[in-house]
Scaffold this motif. Structure first.
Motif, PDB file in Angstrom:
ATOM      1  N   ASP A  36     -19.855  50.441 147.227  1.00  0.00           N
ATOM      2  CA  ASP A  36     -20.729  50.882 145.989  1.00  0.00           C
ATOM      3  C   ASP A  36     -21.015  50.202 144.949  1.00  0.00           C
ATOM      4  OD1 ASP A  36     -20.501  53.243 147.549  1.00  0.00           O
ATOM      5  OD2 ASP A  36     -19.015  54.075 146.256  1.00  0.00           O
ATOM      6  N   ASN A  37     -20.398  48.732 144.744  1.00  0.00           N
ATOM      7  CA  ASN A  37     -20.577  48.101 143.708  1.00  0.00           C
ATOM      8  C   ASN A  37     -21.805  47.148 143.967  1.00  0.00           C
ATOM      9  OD1 ASN A  37     -18.644  48.689 142.101  1.00  0.00           O
ATOM     10  ND2 ASN A  37     -16.911  47.440 142.905  1.00  0.00           N
ATOM     11  N   ALA A  38     -22.178  47.008 145.551  1.00  0.00           N
ATOM     12  CA  ALA A  38     -23.118  46.053 146.058  1.00  0.00           C
ATOM     13  C   ALA A  38     -24.436  46.052 145.103  1.00  0.00           C
ATOM     14  CB  ALA A  38     -23.266  46.295 147.286  1.00  0.00           C
ATOM     15  N   PRO A  39     -25.078  47.154 144.767  1.00  0.00           N
ATOM     16  CA  PRO A  39     -26.282  47.529 144.167  1.00  0.00           C
ATOM     17  C   PRO A  39     -26.102  46.766 142.738  1.00  0.00           C
ATOM     18  CG  PRO A  39     -25.773  49.582 145.084  1.00  0.00           C
ATOM     19  CD  PRO A  39     -24.557  48.577 145.224  1.00  0.00           C
ATOM     20  N   TYR A  40     -25.135  46.601 141.924  1.00  0.00           N
ATOM     21  CA  TYR A  40     -24.847  46.107 140.931  1.00  0.00           C
ATOM     22  C   TYR A  40     -25.105  44.607 140.768  1.00  0.00           C
ATOM     23  CZ  TYR A  40     -22.143  44.563 136.741  1.00  0.00           C
ATOM     24  OH  TYR A  40     -21.713  43.650 135.693  1.00  0.00           O
ATOM     25  N   TRP A  41     -24.482  44.040 142.031  1.00  0.00           N
ATOM     26  CA  TRP A  41     -24.387  42.669 141.956  1.00  0.00           C
ATOM     27  C   TRP A  41     -25.746  42.155 142.467  1.00  0.00           C
ATOM     28  CZ3 TRP A  41     -20.826  39.069 140.479  1.00  0.00           C
ATOM     29  CH2 TRP A  41     -19.753  39.515 140.159  1.00  0.00           C
ATOM     30  N   GLY A  73     -10.729  43.715 142.749  1.00  0.00           N
ATOM     31  CA  GLY A  73     -11.430  44.042 143.934  1.00  0.00           C
ATOM     32  C   GLY A  73     -12.175  45.256 143.532  1.00  0.00           C
ATOM     33  N   TYR A  74     -11.861  46.047 142.391  1.00  0.00           N
ATOM     34  CA  TYR A  74     -12.474  47.192 141.891  1.00  0.00           C
ATOM     35  C   TYR A  74     -13.791  46.998 141.464  1.00  0.00           C
ATOM     36  CZ  TYR A  74     -12.141  47.139 136.875  1.00  0.00           C
ATOM     37  OH  TYR A  74     -12.552  47.080 135.465  1.00  0.00           O
ATOM     38  N   LEU A  75     -14.312  45.736 140.885  1.00  0.00           N
ATOM     39  CA  LEU A  75     -15.470  45.521 140.417  1.00  0.00           C
ATOM     40  C   LEU A  75     -16.131  44.664 141.298  1.00  0.00           C
ATOM     41  CD1 LEU A  75     -17.776  45.936 138.351  1.00  0.00           C
ATOM     42  CD2 LEU A  75     -16.880  44.129 137.081  1.00  0.00           C
ATOM     43  N   GLY A  76     -15.339  43.809 142.331  1.00  0.00           N
ATOM     44  CA  GLY A  76     -16.079  43.024 143.085  1.00  0.00           C
ATOM     45  C   GLY A  76     -16.651  43.718 144.291  1.00  0.00           C
ATOM     46  N   ARG A  87      -8.536  42.766 148.803  1.00  0.00           N
ATOM     47  CA  ARG A  87      -9.672  42.852 149.781  1.00  0.00           C
ATOM     48  C   ARG A  87     -10.471  41.855 149.852  1.00  0.00           C
ATOM     49  NH1 ARG A  87     -14.615  45.733 148.587  1.00  0.00           N
ATOM     50  NH2 ARG A  87     -14.976  46.248 146.513  1.00  0.00           N
ATOM     51  N   ARG A  88     -11.254  41.646 150.802  1.00  0.00           N
ATOM     52  CA  ARG A  88     -12.538  40.822 151.153  1.00  0.00           C
ATOM     53  C   ARG A  88     -13.702  41.017 150.193  1.00  0.00           C
ATOM     54  NH1 ARG A  88     -10.704  36.060 151.934  1.00  0.00           N
ATOM     55  NH2 ARG A  88     -12.573  35.340 153.378  1.00  0.00           N
ATOM     56  N   ILE A  89     -13.859  40.115 149.390  1.00  0.00           N
ATOM     57  CA  ILE A  89     -15.069  40.269 148.502  1.00  0.00           C
ATOM     58  C   ILE A  89     -15.853  39.060 148.393  1.00  0.00           C
ATOM     59  CG2 ILE A  89     -14.028  42.334 147.096  1.00  0.00           C
ATOM     60  CD1 ILE A  89     -13.626  39.880 144.844  1.00  0.00           C
ATOM     61  N   ARG A  90     -17.150  39.193 148.046  1.00  0.00           N
ATOM     62  CA  ARG A  90     -17.853  37.955 147.611  1.00  0.00           C
ATOM     63  C   ARG A  90     -17.330  37.330 146.387  1.00  0.00           C
ATOM     64  NH1 ARG A  90     -22.881  39.177 149.964  1.00  0.00           N
ATOM     65  NH2 ARG A  90     -22.068  39.840 152.079  1.00  0.00           N
ATOM     66  N   ALA A  91     -17.349  36.023 146.007  1.00  0.00           N
ATOM     67  CA  ALA A  91     -16.655  35.416 145.208  1.00  0.00           C
ATOM     68  C   ALA A  91     -16.833  36.073 143.545  1.00  0.00           C
ATOM     69  CB  ALA A  91     -17.204  33.890 145.055  1.00  0.00           C
ATOM     70  N   SER A 147     -22.638  48.685 135.213  1.00  0.00           N
ATOM     71  CA  SER A 147     -22.048  48.944 136.487  1.00  0.00           C
ATOM     72  C   SER A 147     -21.362  50.545 136.529  1.00  0.00           C
ATOM     73  CB  SER A 147     -20.805  48.191 136.458  1.00  0.00           C
ATOM     74  OG  SER A 147     -19.936  48.638 137.562  1.00  0.00           O
ATOM     75  N   LYS A 148     -21.691  51.000 137.632  1.00  0.00           N
ATOM     76  CA  LYS A 148     -21.258  52.438 137.803  1.00  0.00           C
ATOM     77  C   LYS A 148     -19.583  52.355 137.573  1.00  0.00           C
ATOM     78  CE  LYS A 148     -25.033  54.336 140.167  1.00  0.00           C
ATOM     79  NZ  LYS A 148     -25.735  55.176 141.279  1.00  0.00           N
ATOM     80  N   THR A 149     -19.047  51.225 138.254  1.00  0.00           N
ATOM     81  CA  THR A 149     -17.844  51.243 138.386  1.00  0.00           C
ATOM     82  C   THR A 149     -16.847  50.904 136.705  1.00  0.00           C
ATOM     83  OG1 THR A 149     -17.547  50.628 140.433  1.00  0.00           O
ATOM     84  CG2 THR A 149     -15.669  50.063 139.354  1.00  0.00           C
ATOM     85  N   ALA A 150     -17.603  49.753 136.056  1.00  0.00           N
ATOM     86  CA  ALA A 150     -17.132  49.038 134.941  1.00  0.00           C
ATOM     87  C   ALA A 150     -17.843  49.407 133.757  1.00  0.00           C
ATOM     88  CB  ALA A 150     -16.784  47.791 135.078  1.00  0.00           C
ATOM     89  N   GLY A 151     -19.066  50.010 133.691  1.00  0.00           N
ATOM     90  CA  GLY A 151     -19.756  50.451 132.527  1.00  0.00           C
ATOM     91  C   GLY A 151     -20.366  48.783 132.442  1.00  0.00           C
ATOM     92  N   ILE A 152     -20.415  48.547 130.990  1.00  0.00           N
ATOM     93  CA  ILE A 152     -20.941  47.294 130.531  1.00  0.00           C
ATOM     94  C   ILE A 152     -20.071  46.175 130.603  1.00  0.00           C
ATOM     95  CG2 ILE A 152     -22.815  48.304 129.155  1.00  0.00           C
ATOM     96  CD1 ILE A 152     -21.036  48.082 126.479  1.00  0.00           C
TER      97      ILE A 152
END
Length: 264
Positions: A76-81, A67-70, A105-109, A142-147
């Protein structure tokens, strides 16, 4: 059984995790089985397995991703996806929801790619490889996971691009013990784990920590793992030197990609 010793991933050889999609794209044109399975090299089977094939009515199966990147579409991850979906021309709003693991947590697939299976006729491997090539030639990070996590992100995009229906592995079919996420090692009792995804935990640096979990295994399973631990490369000096030089060369390309990436 056929063993193919051939360097398929010559186009993206600088990005290790492109190996799986490249190999699968080749194998799916060579096999006659209705389904095809990938399993990472850093996994050990501890018990008889549940069915590896997608459930009836689906064409893909994997364990839910982290979930941390989902994204749930508004975090906050939505703009990346959304940026990734724009790149390959799909709609993030149409991704089905799943429950992430280990956060719950609930995330998109979004899928963990240590082990997955899919219908051979879907040609998911080819789509996966095409999409990871697009991602690695783009400037999206990604701001969360970089590349990183490009293989998991790209297969999640490919499943939706092809419109495949999914089923899910239980967490016991792909359970991580990882020195980088020690807090999650207690989530499933080790005697319930069917496939252990050990990452770096069975090498010398992580083995002392991992042993408190390995000691929970039945004796025969624990003795099997201990027979080979700690894992080592066990290569000759010329081979180790060659690998080091190759790694340095490829790292320059990784760094170039990293420096050009715009984080969303």
């Amino acid at each position: 059984m056929e063993f193919i010793d051939k360097p398929f991933n010559t186009e993206l050889d600088w990005w290790n995790n492109a190996n799986k999609s490249c190999v699968m794209s080749q194998l799916e044109t060579r096999v006659a089985t209705p389904n095809i399975t990938w399993m990472d090299g850093d996994m050990v089977v501890l018990q008889p397995l549940d069915c590896l094939s997608p459930a009836n009515g689906s064409q893909f199966i994997a364990r839910a991703g982290e979930g941390y990147l989902g994204s749930d579409g508004i975090d906050d991850n939505a703009p990346y996806w959304r940026k990734l979906c724009e790149l390959i021309e799909i709609d993030f709003e149409r991704f089905p929801e799943i429950t992430s693991f280990p956060e719950g947590r609930r995330i998109r697939a979004y899928w963990q790619t240590g082990i997955y299976s899919y219908a051979t006729a879907s040609r998911l491997g080819g789509a996966h490889y095409d999409i990871i090539k697009k991602l690695l030639s783009s400037s999206i990070g990604s701001k969360t996971a970089g590349i990183y996590h490009q293989d998991q992100v790209s297969i999640s995009l490919a499943v939706q691009k092809l419109g495949l229906q999914h089923s899910e592995f239980a967490a016991r079919m792909n359970f991580n013990i990882n020195t980088l996420a020690k807090e999650n090692a207690n989530l499933i009792p080790m005697h319930q784990v069917k496939i252990l995804h050990y990452h770096n935990a069975l090498y010398r640096e992580g083995l002392d920590w991992a042993r408190k979990y390995l000691d929970q295994l039945p004796n025969d399973r624990r003795e099997l793992v201990e027979k080979y631990a700690p894992f080592t490369a066990n290569a000759s000096y010329p081979t180790r030197l060659y690998r080091r030089l190759l790694k340095l060369s490829r790292q320059r390309q990784v760094n170039k990609f990293k420096d050009s990436a715009v984080l969303y």
